[in-house]
Structures are given as structure tokens and as C-alpha cells.
Design a protein around this motif. Structure first.
Motif, PDB file in Angstrom:
ATOM      1  N   TYR A   1       5.723 -18.293  -0.802  1.00  0.00           N
ATOM      2  CA  TYR A   1       4.379 -18.605  -1.275  1.00  0.00           C
ATOM      3  C   TYR A   1       3.588 -17.343  -1.630  1.00  0.00           C
ATOM      4  O   TYR A   1       2.649 -17.403  -2.421  1.00  0.00           O
ATOM      5  CB  TYR A   1       3.621 -19.410  -0.225  1.00  0.00           C
ATOM      6  CG  TYR A   1       4.150 -20.816  -0.059  1.00  0.00           C
ATOM      7  CD1 TYR A   1       3.862 -21.796  -0.984  1.00  0.00           C
ATOM      8  CD2 TYR A   1       4.954 -21.150   1.027  1.00  0.00           C
ATOM      9  CE1 TYR A   1       4.345 -23.092  -0.849  1.00  0.00           C
ATOM     10  CE2 TYR A   1       5.458 -22.441   1.169  1.00  0.00           C
ATOM     11  CZ  TYR A   1       5.151 -23.401   0.234  1.00  0.00           C
ATOM     12  OH  TYR A   1       5.648 -24.680   0.375  1.00  0.00           O
ATOM     13  N   GLY A   2       3.935 -16.227  -1.035  1.00  0.00           N
ATOM     14  CA  GLY A   2       3.223 -14.987  -1.310  1.00  0.00           C
ATOM     15  C   GLY A   2       3.534 -13.950  -0.248  1.00  0.00           C
ATOM     16  O   GLY A   2       4.223 -14.223   0.744  1.00  0.00           O
ATOM     17  N   SER A   3       3.007 -12.760  -0.455  1.00  0.00           N
ATOM     18  CA  SER A   3       3.241 -11.660   0.483  1.00  0.00           C
ATOM     19  C   SER A   3       2.043 -11.494   1.403  1.00  0.00           C
ATOM     20  O   SER A   3       0.986 -12.102   1.204  1.00  0.00           O
ATOM     21  CB  SER A   3       3.489 -10.362  -0.293  1.00  0.00           C
ATOM     22  OG  SER A   3       2.306  -9.979  -0.994  1.00  0.00           O
ATOM     23  N   GLU A   4       2.180 -10.633   2.379  1.00  0.00           N
ATOM     24  CA  GLU A   4       1.083 -10.392   3.318  1.00  0.00           C
ATOM     25  C   GLU A   4      -0.155  -9.859   2.596  1.00  0.00           C
ATOM     26  O   GLU A   4      -1.279 -10.224   2.932  1.00  0.00           O
ATOM     27  CB  GLU A   4       1.525  -9.414   4.400  1.00  0.00           C
ATOM     28  CG  GLU A   4       0.465  -9.161   5.460  1.00  0.00           C
ATOM     29  CD  GLU A   4       0.966  -8.280   6.582  1.00  0.00           C
ATOM     30  OE1 GLU A   4       0.200  -8.075   7.552  1.00  0.00           O
ATOM     31  OE2 GLU A   4       2.108  -7.802   6.496  1.00  0.00           O
ATOM     32  N   HIS A   5       0.070  -9.007   1.594  1.00  0.00           N
ATOM     33  CA  HIS A   5      -1.056  -8.419   0.873  1.00  0.00           C
ATOM     34  C   HIS A   5      -1.464  -9.230  -0.349  1.00  0.00           C
ATOM     35  O   HIS A   5      -2.538  -9.011  -0.907  1.00  0.00           O
ATOM     36  CB  HIS A   5      -0.697  -6.988   0.468  1.00  0.00           C
ATOM     37  CG  HIS A   5      -0.400  -6.098   1.634  1.00  0.00           C
ATOM     38  ND1 HIS A   5      -1.365  -5.727   2.552  1.00  0.00           N
ATOM     39  CD2 HIS A   5       0.772  -5.535   2.050  1.00  0.00           C
ATOM     40  CE1 HIS A   5      -0.814  -4.970   3.481  1.00  0.00           C
ATOM     41  NE2 HIS A   5       0.469  -4.834   3.203  1.00  0.00           N
ATOM     42  N   ASN A   6      -0.623 -10.162  -0.739  1.00  0.00           N
ATOM     43  CA  ASN A   6      -0.945 -11.043  -1.861  1.00  0.00           C
ATOM     44  C   ASN A   6      -0.497 -12.461  -1.519  1.00  0.00           C
ATOM     45  O   ASN A   6       0.417 -13.015  -2.124  1.00  0.00           O
ATOM     46  CB  ASN A   6      -0.260 -10.556  -3.135  1.00  0.00           C
ATOM     47  CG  ASN A   6      -0.723 -11.326  -4.366  1.00  0.00           C
ATOM     48  OD1 ASN A   6      -1.817 -11.889  -4.398  1.00  0.00           O
ATOM     49  ND2 ASN A   6       0.136 -11.380  -5.375  1.00  0.00           N
ATOM     50  N   PRO A   7      -1.180 -13.086  -0.542  1.00  0.00           N
ATOM     51  CA  PRO A   7      -0.739 -14.411  -0.069  1.00  0.00           C
ATOM     52  C   PRO A   7      -0.987 -15.488  -1.109  1.00  0.00           C
ATOM     53  O   PRO A   7      -1.855 -15.361  -1.987  1.00  0.00           O
ATOM     54  CB  PRO A   7      -1.609 -14.646   1.168  1.00  0.00           C
ATOM     55  CG  PRO A   7      -2.847 -13.854   0.910  1.00  0.00           C
ATOM     56  CD  PRO A   7      -2.395 -12.623   0.151  1.00  0.00           C
TER      57      PRO A   7
END
Length: 556
Positions: A83-89
Motif C-alpha cells: 500500500y505504501g512505504s513508511e515515508h510515503n504511506p
């Protein structure tokens, strides 16, 4: 008038303007790790007065990828999907996409329509989950399978002000012509890619259930304690999801409990031959020659903008696109399995509990759904858009002997139509379902109710003069559904229905339901009292059920 299955409640604000009161929980960003699925950005909903957190909310969370072509099956999320990354959720603080659907007076979903509606809204309790995880409620919205959206529902106050303590998942799914078109051309097309044909709305719901089973533990949920619930067409859908589940090996089944609110299965869904007639009528409305090769017909249909396709579909005389007996999701012998007790026996062997019931005045709203003109002929013709000819002929003979109005009815287009339609959609057919399940030995697993009480906030969408009609109880089950519930009303609905329902969803053995027979109903009276009442409609309902079952299965 805005119909209750598509009430316009925003999951972003949960506003309620009834009596100049508003309920606007404060929204705080909430980021959550979903392990291998990456990160999502939702919100924590907090009571604006007490500052107590209600729940976490994730809106528009994808449960499947869109199909490669219109009318093909949506695709399960691959194992690598994130769904997304920690910095770009992944941003999941809004709402699901809305399948194109007919407009209604006072409400239009034309803005924001998308055929990529394979998302769900999720509410999660705050705090640490129990050792086995939170129980899970999957709710399927209604709307005659032609309209509706989970964006019309709010579970925030239910989780924030009661002991519900369960995760609520509400998926969107394809509707009407987008979800239930069936033809031989589509069958051949699906076969080229090894997919099922038709009933794509049901397959969408199934993908949402499978996503819930496979991913809900990431939110703290218990995938082995899933209750499916639905209202109106959502309850109808819940039955078909249950019937599909029962044909799977028990190890592959998902559902443990089922809530069937104000609906019921009626008859074996239409045959592929009948569906083909409707498909051909759609081609004609769009000036697509039937003489074209199948792939060319589909290519033209798929190239048509969704708004134009919807306009043509709703212009047809048979403009309701409903399930088809496709042999895979819906077996041709489904209703025979009800009649001979097979489904009841399977439910009993798997100990699947059902909570099912009705509102007192279901007919008041049903009478407004495309009512016929005020003649017996028009009534007969209108019913043919819903049910097979043999069933309609039988209904007319039962309700209108000698061509006369049913007793107590003053006209054909409101009173007679509303009564027959409500009996078919809810009152009589649900009792027929109970009768069939009891024959299979599942009587001890049925919890029946009747609601004769309505909350004041139901006036936001449903006229007071309609009484306790179809949809008014959604404000009870969802604790106002985004609107304010008066303190005195809370003291009524909490012990009457909400507390037993909580025990049901949590899988507790004793619901304190009070009934001792399948012919008794837990009844919430208009004065707020609770009584265990004998079912006064039973005998007449079973008479109608048996007469319809004697007609046979095929829509000839």
C-alpha cells in the motif's frame, strides 16, 4: 426523497444536521504498518466533546485490482502488493470509489463514479486487540443490487460509544449492468481467460471476504471469527455468499455467522437464457447489431463510456440487472437444497448462526421503488421485471383472487404493489427461509427479531409517516449511522438489540435473546419495551412460500 440504502453521510465528517445538532469527531492522522503490505495513512476518530478516541478509520483501502476488461473478474492482490512505504504511506483517509449507478431524487453520485470500486472502508477499535484478535464484521450495503455505497454508513459511534469491539469492513462492489450482466458472448469471453461469467458483483464481494481472511490480522483482527452481515440487497448477498461458502470444504470456508437484515432469497435466479434476452435488448438500445461476432459486440460495449452504458441500461423495460444461475457461484439446485433440508443440515453441521428479521412497515418504502400504474395489468407487468412468470401468476392468484384488490388495499400502484413486494423481499420469503432451515435441523441456530421502534434521527432520510419502514433500523444497528441518538433512545436500543448483537458477533454462546422457538421473535415495541412474541405472520407466509415453491425452478 433520499432512499435509506444510499443516505449521503460523509465518512470524512460524519455530519448530522438533524435538530441543528452536529456530530463531528475530530480526525487525527494515524499511520499503521501492515507488515509485508507496507504502510497506510488513516485517521483516528475522536469525540469532539470528551476527546476520547472512538476508533481508527481507513477509507478507500484496496481489496482487489481492477479486471483487465469490463465484466471480467477483479484480480486478487498479489503477494508483493504494498500500500505504501513508511515515508510515503498509502492514503486511506477518504472513501471508496462509487460504482456508476442510477441517480435518485435529491442525490447524485455522478461525480466520483468509477468502475474501479474495489476498495473497502474499515473501522478498527482502539487499544490492543485480544490474544486471538478482534472479531470481524463484514457488512454488505444494499440498494437492490443496482445502487448504493459503503460511504453511506458510519461505524464510528458504534465502536466509540458501545462495547462492540470488533473490526468493521464495508466493501464496495459492482452494481447493476456493471456487476450482473450475463450472456453467451460474455461466457465465451470469460472462458478465454479461465474466469467465471456473470455475477461479478458477487465475485467482488467474495474477493473482499477473501482479502479479509488473508489480511485482517494485520489490523489486529481474527480471521477465524468473521460474521457477514447485510441490509436489503446486502442481506440477499449475504445469503448467496453463505450458500457459496457451504459448498466449499469446511477448511476453506470463511463465514462463521450471518446477519440477514430485512431481506431473503426468493426464488432460483434467472437462467442464462433469460439473461441473454436482456443482453440482446441492451445491444438494441445501443444500436449494436446482434449479427456481429461475439468479440465485436463486447468490444463495442466495452468502449462505451460508463455514463452512456448506464443510461442505455436504465432505459430498458427490464432495467434491473440481477444474479443469474451460472452453475458456479449459484448452483441450479440451490433452492432444491433449501427444500430438501441440505442447506439447513450443512449450516447445522458447521454450527453457523443466523440473526435475521424485519421492520414492521417494510412496505411503505418498497411501494416507492418503480411503482406501476394503478391497474392490475400494470401490477402484473411490474412484478415480471423482478420474478419469473410462473411466480408472478401465482402471486396474483394468491393476492388478487378474481382480479380484486387485496383486502385492505386502496389501490394497485401503492398499497397492493407495496404489500406484495415487501412480502416477497422480506416478510413471507424470510419466513420461508426459516421454515427450510428448520427442516434441516438448524432451528437452534436462528435468532429472529422484529423492530417496531424508530429513532428520531431516521427522519433525516425517511418520512415519519412511513413508520418503521425498510431502512429505519440501520440507524439502530449503526448507533445513529453518523447522526445523533438521544440518550433516552440509547437506553432503549442498547439492551434491546445492540448488546445481544455484540455477543453474537463475538461468538458468545448465550445471547440472552429470550426466544424458545423458531416461531418466536424478539420484538422491540414502539414504546421501547422488548417482548418475546409469537410470529403472527407465520401461517400465511408459509402458505405463500409453499405455493411459490410448488411452481418450480425455471423462469419460463
Amino acid at each position: 426523497m433520499i432512499y435509506p440504502f444510499i443516505i449521503s453521510l460523509s465518512t470524512e465528517t460524519f455530519n448530522s444536521d438533524h435538530n441543528n445538532n452536529k456530530m463531528e469527531p475530530v480526525r487525527h492522522p494515524y499511520r499503521k504498518s501492515l507488515a509485508h503490505r507496507g504502510f497506510v495513512q488513516g485517521v483516528t476518530l475522536t469525540n469532539s466533546t470528551t476527546h476520547a478516541p472512538w476508533c481508527h478509520y481507513f477509507g478507500g483501502l484496496r481489496y482487489a485490482l481492477p479486471p483487465s476488461e469490463r465484466w471480467r473478474k477483479a484480480q486478487k492482490l498479489p503477494p508483493s502488493y504494498s500500500y505504501g512505504s513508511e515515508h510515503n504511506p498509502g492514503q486511506c483517509d477518504g472513501m471508496v470509489g462509487v460504482c456508476p449507478q442510477p441517480n435518485f431524487p435529491g442525490l447524485s453520485f455522478g461525480v466520483g463514479w468509477t468502475e474501479d470500486c474495489f476498495q473497502c472502508n474499515i473501522w478498527v477499535p482502539v487499544g490492543e486487540p485480544p490474544q486471538d484478535g478482534w472479531p470481524v464484521l463484514v457488512f454488505i450495503h444494499g440498494g437492490f443490487l443496482q445502487s448504493g455505497t459503503p460511504n453511506s454508513f458510519s461505524a464510528g459511534a458504534l465502536l466509540g460509544e458501545t462495547a462492540f469491539n470488533a473490526i468493521v469492513v464495508m466493501p464496495a462492489y459492482r452494481l447493476g449492468v456493471f456487476g450482473f450482466l450475463h450472456s453467451s458472448e460474455l461466457e465465451h469471453d470469460a472462458a478465454t481467460v479461465g474466469e467465471p461469467v456473470g455475477n461479478q458483483g458477487f465475485w467482488d464481494q467474495r474477493l473482499a471476504l477473501e482479502w479479509t481472511r488473508d489480511n485482517i490480522a494485520l489490523f489486529g483482527g481474527n480471521p477465524t471469527q468473521v460474521t457477514i452481515s447485510g441490509y436489503s440487497a446486502g442481506a440477499y448477498s449475504a445469503f448467496y455468499q453463505l450458500s457459496y461458502d457451504l459448498h466449499l470444504p469446511e477448511a476453506q470456508s470463511i463465514l462463521k455467522q450471518v446477519c440477514i437484515w430485512s431481506s431473503s432469497p426468493i426464488a432460483q435466479p434467472k437462467s442464462p437464457e433469460t439473461a441473454q434476452t436482456q443482453f440482446n435488448q441492451l445491444l438494441s438500445a445501443l444500436n449494436i447489431p446482434e449479427t456481429l461476432p461475439g468479440p465485436d459486440k463486447l468490444a463495442r460495449l466495452r468502449a462505451i463510456p460508463s455514463s452512456n452504458l448506464l443510461s442505455a441500461a436504465t432505459s430498458l423495460e427490464a432495467n434491473q440487472f440481477r444474479p443469474t444461475t451460472d452453475t458456479l457461484f449459484i448452483h441450479p439446485s440451490l433452492f432444491q437444497s433449501l427444500d430438501n433440508g441440505t442447506i439447513g443440515r450443512r449450516i447445522a453441521s458447521r454450527h453457523i448462526r443466523l440473526l435475521l428479521g424485519e421492520c414492521r412497515n417494510e412496505a411503505a418504502l418498497y411501494a416507492t421503488w418503480f411503482p406501476p400504474r394503478n391497474t392490475l395489468f400494470a401490477l402484473h407487468k411490474r412484478l415480471l421485471t423482478e420474478y419469473p412468470t410462473p411466480l408472478v401468476d401465482t402471486l396474483i392468484s394468491l393476492y388478487c383472487p378474481g382480479g380484486r384488490l387485496p383486502a385492505g388495499c386502496g389501490d394497485w400502484n401503492c398499497d397492493a404493489f407495496g404489500r406484495i413486494y415487501a412480502d416477497m423481499q422480506v416478510h413471507h420469503m424470510q419466513r420461508g427461509l426459516v421454515h427450510s432451515l428448520v427442516a434441516g435441523g438448524a432451528a437452534h441456530l436462528l435468532f429472529r427479531y422484529r423492530i417496531e421502534y424508530r429513532l428520531e434521527c431516521a427522519e433525516e432520510t425517511i418520512p415519519l409517516e412511513w413508520g418503521v419502514t425498510h431502512g429505519t433500523d440501520q440507524y439502530i444497528w449503526f448507533w445513529g449511522n453518523g447522526a445523533l441518538v438521544r440518550p433516552d433512545e440509547k437506553r432503549v436500543i442498547q439492551p434491546a438489540l445492540i448488546d445481544p448483537w455484540i455477543r453474537f458477533v463475538h461468538g458468545e454462546a448465550d445471547l440472552h435473546w429470550g426466544t424458545k422457538s423458531y416461531r418466536e421473535m424478539r420484538t422491540l415495541r414502539s414504546d421501547g419495551s422488548v417482548e418475546i412474541c409469537p410470529d403472527g405472520l407465520w401461517d400465511e407466509a408459509i402458505r405463500v412460500w409453499k405455493a411459490l415453491r410448488a411452481v418450480g425452478e425455471q423462469d419460463k
